[in-house]
Design an enzyme around this catalytic site. Sequence first.
Site, PDB file in Angstrom:
ATOM      1  CG  ASP A   1       5.787  66.230  40.549  1.00 41.35           C
ATOM      2  OD1 ASP A   1       6.045  66.907  39.530  1.00 41.35           O
ATOM      3  OD2 ASP A   1       6.619  65.962  41.426  1.00 41.35           O
TER       4      ASP A   1
ATOM      5  CD  GLU B   1       8.754  58.309  40.647  1.00 39.36           C
ATOM      6  OE1 GLU B   1       7.930  57.799  41.417  1.00 39.36           O
ATOM      7  OE2 GLU B   1       9.667  59.065  41.035  1.00 39.36           O
TER       8      GLU B   1
END
Length: 380
Positions: A20, A276
Amino acid sequence: MAQPKTRWDIFCTVVDNYGDIGVTWRLARQLAAEHALVVRLWVDDLRAFERICPELDIHLDAQWQQGVEVRHWPTEWPETDAADVVIAAFACQLPSAYMDAMAEREKPPLWMNLDYLSAEDWVVGCHGLPSVKYKSVQKIFFFPGFQAGTGGLLRESGLLDRRRRFQQDPESQRQFLQALGVVPAPGAQLISLFAYENAGLASWLDVLAADSTPTHLLVPEGRILGDVARWLGVESLAVGDFNVRQALTVQVLPFVRQDQYDQLLWCCDFNAVRGEDSFVRAQWAGRPMLWHIYQQDEDIHLDKLDAFLALYGKGLSTEAAEAMNGLWRAWSAGQPIGQHWLEARKYWPELQENAEAWCLEQALQADLATALVQFYRNWI
């Protein structure tokens, strides 16, 4: 008279250690550096942030880092004005006092939920649609993605040119690796391994150790170290540890800043990545890769995995695609991957060409930061 710079606030709650904050930190820096915006990055966990930005002072509530105002997201929210553009990263819930400040503005801000990256078809249809509304302020879905009609991927200006120059310069690669204490044996293949815990790892290491080609496995600090230690038969592993088993050399690297991680990926012949942020960076490396997707309830992450594989492997022969898909699916299911690795190696030149072609294809799209800025310009 010069127009005042647009102010952007990005909110990040650190859920999975570094993914994140990795995404939001890259985005914040690019918006400030390339688009001349005033950017505040609100982060609830500065200790996790410090790992990728060592200059950060975790004891300060407010500080400037690389052109970005970094603010600690406190339990007791301070009185502060809302920005022109507000990004809630990965559906994080904004402080109620800040939401009130958004609603009190004479002109409501553009409020966007920067969602998780996915290759699923429905993303194109949902990108840019309205979400919930708070008083006069409408939230908008903003989806990164791989296809036209999405927000694209994070990619700094000139990234691929820098990567290409680095990969064509053996001396720069040697110096970079040497600074990390890495001196591969002549002819050894370099593999980076950044992953979640995975029961399928041992079978892969068995195959690498028994291979006729030597492998130098570079393992940055992370959650996979416990599995590596068990395979090696040692109690634990720490930065600097160096173990040799037959044809396989295992070396533990320190957790490095983001630009150094990019260079690590560029040096390697194959990159195993997770989550990610590292997933996207491995694609820009233009080398064959393996993605350990974040596990979700009811295995819905596997649908996401298959959607990406369908796009990523569309230029491969049927046989090469099946070999790659088998490797990726087994890895994300925690199954043994040794035989899948051997099968994929049969199509190595094709996998190499596909990785570079995919990278160049994705670079034809607008990058995520540019897409966000353009979306705001259209909105006003």
